[in-house]
Write a protein that holds these residues in place. Structure first.
Motif, mmCIF file in Angstrom:
data_model
loop_
_atom_site.group_PDB
_atom_site.id
_atom_site.type_symbol
_atom_site.label_atom_id
_atom_site.label_comp_id
_atom_site.label_asym_id
_atom_site.label_seq_id
_atom_site.Cartn_x
_atom_site.Cartn_y
_atom_site.Cartn_z
ATOM 1 N N ASP A 24 -9.216 0.451 11.120
ATOM 2 C CA ASP A 24 -8.717 1.222 9.978
ATOM 3 C C ASP A 24 -8.652 2.713 10.297
ATOM 4 O O ASP A 24 -7.891 3.452 9.669
ATOM 5 C CB ASP A 24 -9.606 0.995 8.760
ATOM 6 C CG ASP A 24 -9.000 1.578 7.503
ATOM 7 O OD1 ASP A 24 -8.084 0.945 6.952
ATOM 8 O OD2 ASP A 24 -9.420 2.669 7.085
ATOM 9 N N TYR A 53 -11.074 10.733 4.510
ATOM 10 C CA TYR A 53 -11.862 9.686 5.177
ATOM 11 C C TYR A 53 -12.778 10.301 6.223
ATOM 12 O O TYR A 53 -13.978 10.030 6.268
ATOM 13 C CB TYR A 53 -10.893 8.690 5.811
ATOM 14 C CG TYR A 53 -11.539 7.529 6.537
ATOM 15 C CD1 TYR A 53 -11.661 6.292 5.916
ATOM 16 C CD2 TYR A 53 -11.998 7.649 7.841
ATOM 17 C CE1 TYR A 53 -12.231 5.209 6.572
ATOM 18 C CE2 TYR A 53 -12.572 6.583 8.504
ATOM 19 C CZ TYR A 53 -12.682 5.365 7.871
ATOM 20 O OH TYR A 53 -13.249 4.307 8.530
ATOM 21 N N SER A 88 -10.246 -0.321 -0.506
ATOM 22 C CA SER A 88 -8.982 -0.755 0.095
ATOM 23 C C SER A 88 -8.065 -1.377 -0.951
ATOM 24 O O SER A 88 -6.841 -1.162 -0.927
ATOM 25 C CB SER A 88 -9.253 -1.764 1.216
ATOM 26 O OG SER A 88 -10.000 -1.182 2.262
ATOM 27 N N ARG A 104 -9.389 6.805 -0.066
ATOM 28 C CA ARG A 104 -9.710 7.057 1.341
ATOM 29 C C ARG A 104 -11.090 7.707 1.473
ATOM 30 O O ARG A 104 -11.828 7.414 2.415
ATOM 31 C CB ARG A 104 -8.647 7.958 1.962
ATOM 32 C CG ARG A 104 -7.308 7.285 2.172
ATOM 33 C CD ARG A 104 -7.361 6.266 3.290
ATOM 34 N NE ARG A 104 -7.559 6.899 4.587
ATOM 35 C CZ ARG A 104 -7.857 6.245 5.698
ATOM 36 N NH1 ARG A 104 -8.007 4.946 5.682
ATOM 37 N NH2 ARG A 104 -8.021 6.889 6.828
ATOM 38 N N MET A 107 -13.510 4.972 1.149
ATOM 39 C CA MET A 107 -13.528 4.185 2.390
ATOM 40 C C MET A 107 -14.340 4.900 3.468
ATOM 41 O O MET A 107 -15.046 4.259 4.261
ATOM 42 C CB MET A 107 -12.102 3.936 2.872
ATOM 43 C CG MET A 107 -11.306 2.993 1.961
ATOM 44 S SD MET A 107 -9.538 2.934 2.363
ATOM 45 C CE MET A 107 -9.596 1.980 3.871
ATOM 46 N N PHE A 166 -3.739 -1.583 3.792
ATOM 47 C CA PHE A 166 -5.026 -1.599 3.098
ATOM 48 C C PHE A 166 -5.376 -3.010 2.628
ATOM 49 O O PHE A 166 -6.544 -3.392 2.615
ATOM 50 C CB PHE A 166 -5.011 -0.648 1.905
ATOM 51 C CG PHE A 166 -4.753 0.781 2.274
ATOM 52 C CD1 PHE A 166 -5.653 1.478 3.055
ATOM 53 C CD2 PHE A 166 -3.601 1.432 1.862
ATOM 54 C CE1 PHE A 166 -5.426 2.800 3.418
ATOM 55 C CE2 PHE A 166 -3.366 2.750 2.212
ATOM 56 C CZ PHE A 166 -4.276 3.434 2.993
ATOM 57 N N ASN A 169 -7.596 -5.341 4.731
ATOM 58 C CA ASN A 169 -9.042 -5.123 4.781
ATOM 59 C C ASN A 169 -9.804 -6.018 3.813
ATOM 60 O O ASN A 169 -10.981 -6.345 4.058
ATOM 61 C CB ASN A 169 -9.370 -3.659 4.434
ATOM 62 C CG ASN A 169 -8.839 -2.687 5.463
ATOM 63 O OD1 ASN A 169 -8.644 -3.037 6.615
ATOM 64 N ND2 ASN A 169 -8.602 -1.458 5.042
#
Length: 518
Positions: A24, A53, A88, A104, A107, A166, A169
């Motif tokens: 990812d 992220y 996700s 994000r 994540m 996404f 995931n």
């Protein structure tokens, strides 16, 4: 203590978890142009879709290590996977750039819980003699995810909508959670200290500010007031964290771990490898897509020779360490990295993919030997009770090294590209736009009907790529010399198995497997 008979199945469960996180990190490289167009995201929003992220991931890694040591590594790992899957799902369904940025960031938080815990569970389920092999296999899974990301992203974008990058995931995290709950015993350190709230704030804000400042510096310029303020603030915050950590008996930032020579120099090597590799990862996707004309899937496929080298290294690394020692293998890996990058730096604008395929194989081999061996060498020296904190420190150093690599090589590429681009005869506005990137130059060439501008931009990009790879190769040479000169010739003694007073490891159903019987 008897070894858990399901330990290798448990390792597969953990490897699946980190593989999802790992690919990812790079899958967005090929998906960003498509999702930016669909969501009508501005340039600043596109940058934050990526950076949210990275900043949160780096900021939370250290506190996550202590959290896992205290409350349970399996528990922390599964919570992180659940959050990653939920974020996700939000990302795949959103129609707003702002919501995607928030997803994000979530994540990144989840990845910070998963990554150090995936490595920290190894001392709890493997005896000392098997920890190097287990750490090497897990590191290989992390490394393989990097080239897998663009390939998976390209395949998904060719057949589905942008949100599929996404969506993939969600089922993978569900499988990872189920596998961890069924196969992975719980482990923790009952004597771990309570969460240090001031230390957590200092670590999160300091590392977050450092990463943000490095990222923004490559775009705004290092003299920009915001960049300078952020970087100076990060130094102040991290200095305060170090001073606080030195006064506490069980700190979140355990600098005493760096007193162990093998852990110290293996961590330095892993950090330098991350810095160097971002030189290659940064320049290759645009080279494949803008200069060689590949689409997203083609770009991912062109990275596959690197995976071939990685897989060969994963098979060879343990045998080579047994024969040559960890220091020699890390030095050899860095030397191969240097050779690949220096060979790649000689790429000309007329060269096709064949040259890149050759040096990518060598790059993957060098990356595998150096990174797998360095990370495994660091991890086997960790006391089992401090596995979470130690893994968090190692991964934080690697993440900061990667952020520095992105910023430094990004600035270097931009400067070399602009310096080599011939925009003679273009209006000032068009020339300025063409100088921002090779993608923009291609767009200007199409709009103005000047194919020569496109050719000039491709040649300028190849020149900039060569400069980046040359500098990255020289850094790899210096890293090899440093490791050969300073790292201990021994492999580092594996930390002893956890005693009942130091660690608790419970079976999947809660029955004690090792440590205290509860």
């Amino acid at each position: 203590m008897p070894a858990d008979p399901r330990r290798w199945l448990a390792l597969i469960a953990v490897a699946l978890s980190v593989l999802v996180i790992s690919f990812d990190m790079t899958i967005l490289n090929v998906a960003l142009p498509t999702l930016a167009a669909q969501l009508q995201a501005t340039t600043g929003q596109q940058q934050w879709i990526v950076d949210a992220y990275t900043v949160v991931f780096a900021a939370v890694m250290l506190p996550a290590g202590l959290l896992g040591d205290r409350y349970g590594r399996r528990r922390t790992l599964t919570v992180g996977l659940a959050l990653f899957g939920l974020a996700s799902a939000v990302g795949m369904l959103t129609d707003s750039p702002g919501t995607l940025i928030a997803a994000r960031a979530a994540m990144g938080l989840a990845a910070a819980l998963v990554m150090p815990m995936s490595l920290a569970v190894i001392p709890g389920i493997f005896p000392a003699g098997e920890r190097r092999r287990a750490s090497a296999l897990l590191t290989a899974a992390i490394a393989v995810g990097a080239p897998l990301g663009p390939l998976i992203g390209g395949l998904l974008l060719q057949h589905f909508w942008w949100g599929s990058v996404f969506a993939v995931n969600v089922p993978l995290t569900v499988i990872g959670i189920a596998a961890c709950l069924l196969l992975l015993p719980e482990s923790r350190n009952p004597s771990a200290p309570r969460m240090d709230l001031p230390g957590t704030v200092l670590a999160a804000t300091g590392l977050g500010a450092l990463t943000y400042g490095i990222i923004e510096g490559s775009d705004r310029g290092w003299a920009d007031p915001l960049v300078l303020t952020t970087l100076i603030g990060s130094v102040v915050l991290l200095t305060a964290l170090v001073l606080r950590s030195r006064r506490r008996p069980d700190p979140m930032l355990d600098l005493t771990l760096l007193a162990e020579p093998t852990f110290r120099w293996a961590s330095v090597a892993a950090t330098l490898i991350s810095l160097v590799l971002f030189g290659a990862f940064f320049v290759l996707p645009l080279y494949f897509q803008s200069v060689l004309g590949a689409d997203a899937l083609g770009s991912g496929l062109r990275l596959m020779p690197m995976m071939l080298g990685l897989l060969v290294a994963a098979r060879l690394s343990e045998r080579l360490v047994a024969r040559m020692g960890a220091r020699a293998v890390i030095t050899l890996g860095l030397a191969l990295l240097a050779a690949a990058l220096l060979f790649g730096s000689r790429t000309g604008s007329a060269d096709g993919y064949g040259r890149a395929a050759i040096w990518l194989i060598v790059l993957g081999l060098g990356m595998g030997l150096a990174l797998i061996t360095a990370q495994a060498s660091a991890l086997i020296t960790l006391p089992p009770a401090r596995a979470g904190v130690g893994s968090g420190l190692l991964q934080t150093l690697r993440q900061v090294g990667g952020a520095i690599g992105i910023a430094a090589f990004g600035s270097l590429l931009a400067g070399a590209y602009r310096g080599a681009l011939d925009t003679g005869g273009l209006p000032a506005e068009a020339a300025q736009r063409a100088g921002t990137s090779v993608v923009a130059a291609d767009a200007v060439a199409r709009e103005t009907g000047r194919p020569a501008l496109g050719a000039a931009a491709h040649a300028a990009y190849v020149h900039g790529m060569g400069v980046v790879l040359l500098v990255a190769g020289l850094v790899a040479v210096l890293s090899a010399v440093l490791v050969a000169a300073r790292m201990s010739s021994g492999d580092g003694a594996p930390a002893p198995d956890p005693a009942p007073a130091d660690a608790v490891a419970e079976g999947p159903a809660g029955a004690a497997a090792t440590g205290d019987h509860r």
